[in-house]
Design a protein around this motif. Structure first.
Motif, PDB file in Angstrom:
ATOM      1  N   LEU A 136       0.702  -0.935   0.312  1.00 36.78           N
ATOM      2  CA  LEU A 136      -0.022   0.316  -0.052  1.00 36.78           C
ATOM      3  C   LEU A 136       0.709   1.301   0.017  1.00 36.78           C
ATOM      4  O   LEU A 136       2.065   1.230   0.793  1.00 36.78           O
ATOM      5  CB  LEU A 136      -1.318  -0.182   0.999  1.00 36.78           C
ATOM      6  N   ALA A 137       0.483   2.306  -0.480  1.00 36.11           N
ATOM      7  CA  ALA A 137       1.438   3.381  -0.416  1.00 36.11           C
ATOM      8  C   ALA A 137       1.473   4.036   0.899  1.00 36.11           C
ATOM      9  O   ALA A 137       0.106   4.092   1.667  1.00 36.11           O
ATOM     10  CB  ALA A 137       0.376   4.889  -1.240  1.00 36.11           C
ATOM     11  N   THR A 138       2.203   4.661   1.512  1.00 35.02           N
ATOM     12  CA  THR A 138       1.912   5.544   2.669  1.00 35.02           C
ATOM     13  C   THR A 138       1.670   6.240   2.908  1.00 35.02           C
ATOM     14  O   THR A 138       2.232   7.510   1.889  1.00 35.02           O
ATOM     15  CB  THR A 138       3.441   5.187   3.632  1.00 35.02           C
ATOM     16  N   ASN A 139       1.151   6.792   3.450  1.00 38.26           N
ATOM     17  CA  ASN A 139       0.462   8.081   3.606  1.00 38.26           C
ATOM     18  C   ASN A 139       0.322   8.572   4.838  1.00 38.26           C
ATOM     19  O   ASN A 139      -0.704   8.192   6.121  1.00 38.26           O
ATOM     20  CB  ASN A 139      -0.756   8.084   2.671  1.00 38.26           C
ATOM     21  N   THR A 140       0.250   9.324   5.281  1.00 39.11           N
ATOM     22  CA  THR A 140       0.617  10.102   7.074  1.00 39.11           C
ATOM     23  C   THR A 140      -0.394  10.387   7.153  1.00 39.11           C
ATOM     24  O   THR A 140      -0.659  11.158   7.958  1.00 39.11           O
ATOM     25  CB  THR A 140       1.996  11.146   6.666  1.00 39.11           C
ATOM     26  N   THR A 141      -1.699  10.987   6.092  1.00 38.86           N
ATOM     27  CA  THR A 141      -2.719  11.505   6.379  1.00 38.86           C
ATOM     28  C   THR A 141      -3.988  10.674   7.067  1.00 38.86           C
ATOM     29  O   THR A 141      -4.607  10.879   7.188  1.00 38.86           O
ATOM     30  CB  THR A 141      -3.319  12.703   4.904  1.00 38.86           C
ATOM     31  N   LYS A 142      -3.761   9.246   6.526  1.00 35.43           N
ATOM     32  CA  LYS A 142      -4.475   8.384   6.802  1.00 35.43           C
ATOM     33  C   LYS A 142      -5.068   7.650   8.434  1.00 35.43           C
ATOM     34  O   LYS A 142      -4.053   7.629   8.608  1.00 35.43           O
ATOM     35  CB  LYS A 142      -4.533   6.909   5.734  1.00 35.43           C
ATOM     36  N   THR A 143      -6.005   6.797   8.957  1.00 30.31           N
ATOM     37  CA  THR A 143      -6.492   7.142  10.432  1.00 30.31           C
ATOM     38  C   THR A 143      -6.080   5.980  10.264  1.00 30.31           C
ATOM     39  O   THR A 143      -6.368   4.786   9.070  1.00 30.31           O
ATOM     40  CB  THR A 143      -8.125   7.480  10.201  1.00 30.31           C
ATOM     41  N   SER A 144      -6.653   5.117  10.685  1.00 30.53           N
ATOM     42  CA  SER A 144      -6.451   3.145  11.423  1.00 30.53           C
ATOM     43  C   SER A 144      -7.508   2.947  10.973  1.00 30.53           C
ATOM     44  O   SER A 144      -6.867   2.125  10.211  1.00 30.53           O
ATOM     45  CB  SER A 144      -6.362   3.188  13.151  1.00 30.53           C
ATOM     46  N   PRO A 157       8.363   7.402  11.761  1.00 34.75           N
ATOM     47  CA  PRO A 157       7.351   7.401  13.247  1.00 34.75           C
ATOM     48  C   PRO A 157       5.980   8.178  13.237  1.00 34.75           C
ATOM     49  O   PRO A 157       5.283   7.498  13.743  1.00 34.75           O
ATOM     50  CB  PRO A 157       8.822   8.648  13.743  1.00 34.75           C
ATOM     51  N   PRO A 158       5.723   8.794  12.121  1.00 33.35           N
ATOM     52  CA  PRO A 158       4.373   8.815  12.601  1.00 33.35           C
ATOM     53  C   PRO A 158       3.011   8.306  11.982  1.00 33.35           C
ATOM     54  O   PRO A 158       2.331   8.553  12.326  1.00 33.35           O
ATOM     55  CB  PRO A 158       4.440  10.495  10.997  1.00 33.35           C
ATOM     56  N   VAL A 159       3.843   6.958  11.195  1.00 25.46           N
ATOM     57  CA  VAL A 159       2.639   6.489  10.950  1.00 25.46           C
ATOM     58  C   VAL A 159       2.689   4.839  12.284  1.00 25.46           C
ATOM     59  O   VAL A 159       2.040   4.827  11.695  1.00 25.46           O
ATOM     60  CB  VAL A 159       2.476   5.824   9.399  1.00 25.46           C
ATOM     61  N   THR A 160       3.656   4.667  12.873  1.00 25.06           N
ATOM     62  CA  THR A 160       3.753   3.647  13.254  1.00 25.06           C
ATOM     63  C   THR A 160       2.657   3.326  14.148  1.00 25.06           C
ATOM     64  O   THR A 160       2.226   2.481  14.380  1.00 25.06           O
ATOM     65  CB  THR A 160       5.136   4.184  13.990  1.00 25.06           C
ATOM     66  N   PRO A 161       2.450   4.692  14.807  1.00 29.38           N
ATOM     67  CA  PRO A 161       1.380   4.380  16.235  1.00 29.38           C
ATOM     68  C   PRO A 161       0.131   3.924  14.923  1.00 29.38           C
ATOM     69  O   PRO A 161      -1.485   3.358  15.887  1.00 29.38           O
ATOM     70  CB  PRO A 161       1.283   5.516  16.667  1.00 29.38           C
ATOM     71  N   TYR A 197      -6.742   2.134   7.052  1.00 32.16           N
ATOM     72  CA  TYR A 197      -5.882   1.400   6.940  1.00 32.16           C
ATOM     73  C   TYR A 197      -6.386  -0.157   7.604  1.00 32.16           C
ATOM     74  O   TYR A 197      -6.373  -0.877   6.422  1.00 32.16           O
ATOM     75  CB  TYR A 197      -4.199   1.732   7.653  1.00 32.16           C
ATOM     76  N   GLY A 198      -7.045  -0.129   8.552  1.00 29.69           N
ATOM     77  CA  GLY A 198      -7.087  -0.835   8.882  1.00 29.69           C
ATOM     78  C   GLY A 198      -8.984  -2.176   7.903  1.00 29.69           C
ATOM     79  O   GLY A 198      -8.695  -2.903   7.526  1.00 29.69           O
ATOM     80  N   SER A 199      -9.380  -0.884   7.376  1.00 29.90           N
ATOM     81  CA  SER A 199     -10.607  -1.489   6.343  1.00 29.90           C
ATOM     82  C   SER A 199      -9.813  -1.699   5.539  1.00 29.90           C
ATOM     83  O   SER A 199      -9.941  -3.179   4.509  1.00 29.90           O
ATOM     84  CB  SER A 199     -11.330  -0.280   5.941  1.00 29.90           C
ATOM     85  N   LEU A 200      -8.675  -1.343   4.167  1.00 33.10           N
ATOM     86  CA  LEU A 200      -7.993  -1.898   3.411  1.00 33.10           C
ATOM     87  C   LEU A 200      -7.152  -3.107   4.197  1.00 33.10           C
ATOM     88  O   LEU A 200      -7.168  -4.295   2.761  1.00 33.10           O
ATOM     89  CB  LEU A 200      -6.709  -1.226   3.274  1.00 33.10           C
ATOM     90  N   PHE A 201      -6.692  -3.579   5.274  1.00 32.81           N
ATOM     91  CA  PHE A 201      -5.907  -4.331   5.389  1.00 32.81           C
ATOM     92  C   PHE A 201      -6.723  -5.497   5.647  1.00 32.81           C
ATOM     93  O   PHE A 201      -6.498  -6.748   4.699  1.00 32.81           O
ATOM     94  CB  PHE A 201      -5.520  -4.284   6.762  1.00 32.81           C
ATOM     95  N   VAL A 202      -8.014  -5.835   6.165  1.00 34.56           N
ATOM     96  CA  VAL A 202      -9.080  -6.721   5.851  1.00 34.56           C
ATOM     97  C   VAL A 202     -10.079  -6.876   4.791  1.00 34.56           C
ATOM     98  O   VAL A 202      -9.722  -8.176   4.529  1.00 34.56           O
ATOM     99  CB  VAL A 202     -10.148  -6.035   7.089  1.00 34.56           C
ATOM    100  N   SER A 203      -9.783  -5.859   4.215  1.00 37.83           N
ATOM    101  CA  SER A 203     -10.606  -6.239   3.196  1.00 37.83           C
ATOM    102  C   SER A 203      -9.414  -7.070   1.901  1.00 37.83           C
ATOM    103  O   SER A 203     -10.022  -7.900   0.851  1.00 37.83           O
ATOM    104  CB  SER A 203     -10.934  -5.169   2.497  1.00 37.83           C
ATOM    105  N   VAL A 241      -4.249  -0.347  13.772  1.00 30.56           N
ATOM    106  CA  VAL A 241      -4.730  -0.986  13.250  1.00 30.56           C
ATOM    107  C   VAL A 241      -5.184  -2.642  13.738  1.00 30.56           C
ATOM    108  O   VAL A 241      -6.015  -3.781  13.790  1.00 30.56           O
ATOM    109  CB  VAL A 241      -4.277  -1.060  11.718  1.00 30.56           C
ATOM    110  N   VAL A 242      -3.631  -3.217  14.383  1.00 28.52           N
ATOM    111  CA  VAL A 242      -3.096  -4.195  15.099  1.00 28.52           C
ATOM    112  C   VAL A 242      -4.268  -4.332  15.995  1.00 28.52           C
ATOM    113  O   VAL A 242      -4.937  -5.387  16.220  1.00 28.52           O
ATOM    114  CB  VAL A 242      -2.250  -4.466  15.516  1.00 28.52           C
ATOM    115  N   GLU A 243      -4.431  -3.755  17.259  1.00 28.24           N
ATOM    116  CA  GLU A 243      -4.852  -3.165  18.434  1.00 28.24           C
ATOM    117  C   GLU A 243      -6.607  -3.744  18.112  1.00 28.24           C
ATOM    118  O   GLU A 243      -7.303  -3.904  19.282  1.00 28.24           O
ATOM    119  CB  GLU A 243      -5.011  -2.529  19.230  1.00 28.24           C
TER     120      GLU A 243
END
Length: 256
Positions: free
Chosen positions: A28-36, A67-71, A39-45, A76-78
């Motif tokens: 996936l493209a790294t995007n610092t503005t995307k919310t969890s 670092p901004p995308v890590t949390p 991203y979560g819906s993309l991962f799951v789908s 997403v995982v949690e």
């Protein structure tokens, strides 16, 4: 099954392992503005399309140089996989001696690559990773991580040519038919593709001369498949090296 996630400056690569078998991987493209949630819906789908249910994921490990995308990805995982992920640091069991002035300055993706490559080959290595930057990591036969070199990435250089010149277009990074370009596009492709192959070969040669030993040279990253056939020094292409390294480190940490 294990979810492995590598957060890079341009892309997030992730894959699902069943022990040592990579079942499926995505980028996936790294995007610092995307919310969890985005991203979560993309991962799951994406996983469900591949026949992998989120409930089958019982562990996750993350390597990140953004670092901004890590949390965001940790959340997403949690939220979507209901456990806390492992986050790779310089203290992980890489089974290498880090002879770097400050090991915490090394990108964790470089350390993960080094661990995976050394576990596979058990010999002196130069790892060339074609990402946003082109990085070179040097490992001796006895497992000492010496450091390496960092050059601008191939795509980054192409983008810079397009952005900072009036007439040079945005081009597709493919190998041209000849070194001598007959128009602007093929001239740019030649300079970038053949030029970067020369950069790789020169740095590899100089590194080997400096350490006084011949090493195995392996390539990884999104553009490795384009550069490797042109390079005189690259011997193997390992497209999933980082994800494989994350799988290796997870099981080392868990002791299984």
């Amino acid at each position: 099954m294990l979810l492995t996630i590598d957060i890079g400056n341009s892309q997030i690569a992730f894959g699902v392992f069943d022990r040592d078998t990579l079942k499926k991987s995505w980028r996936l493209a790294t995007n610092t503005t995307k919310t969890s949630d985005e991203y979560g819906s993309l991962f799951v789908s994406l996983m469900r399309e591949a026949g992998i249910q989120p409930t089958s994921i019982d562990g996750t490990i993350i390597s990140s140089v953004v670092p901004p995308v890590t949390p965001v990805i940790e959340q997403v995982v949690e939220t979507y996989f209901h456990h806390c992920p492992l986050l790779v640091t310089a203290d992980f069991p890489f089974h290498l001696t880090l002879q770097y002035a400050n090991p915490r300055e090394i990108g964790t993706d470089r350390l993960v690559n080094a661990a995976a490559a050394y576990a596979r080959y058990h010999t002196g290595l130069i790892i060339v990773d074609f990402g946003t930057a082109t990085t070179f990591c040097t490992i001796t036969q006895d497992g000492r991580y010496l450091g390496g070199a960092i050059a601008p990435g191939l795509k980054s250089s192409a983008n810079a040519l397009h952005a900072h010149t009036a007439k040079l277009p945005d081009i597709e990074l493919v190998r041209p038919k000849s070194v001598i370009g007959t128009d602007t596009v093929t001239s740019m492709q030649s300079g970038l593709i053949f030029g970067y192959a020369g950069l790789v070969d020169e740095l590899v040669t100089r590194i080997q001369q400096e350490i006084g030993q011949t090493t195995r040279v392996i390539a990884t990253g999104g553009l490795a498949a384009i550069l490797a056939p042109i390079s005189r020094t690259i011997q193997d292409v390992c497209p999933y090296l980082t994800l494989e390294g994350l799988n290796l480190l997870y099981h080392r940490i868990k002791g299984d």
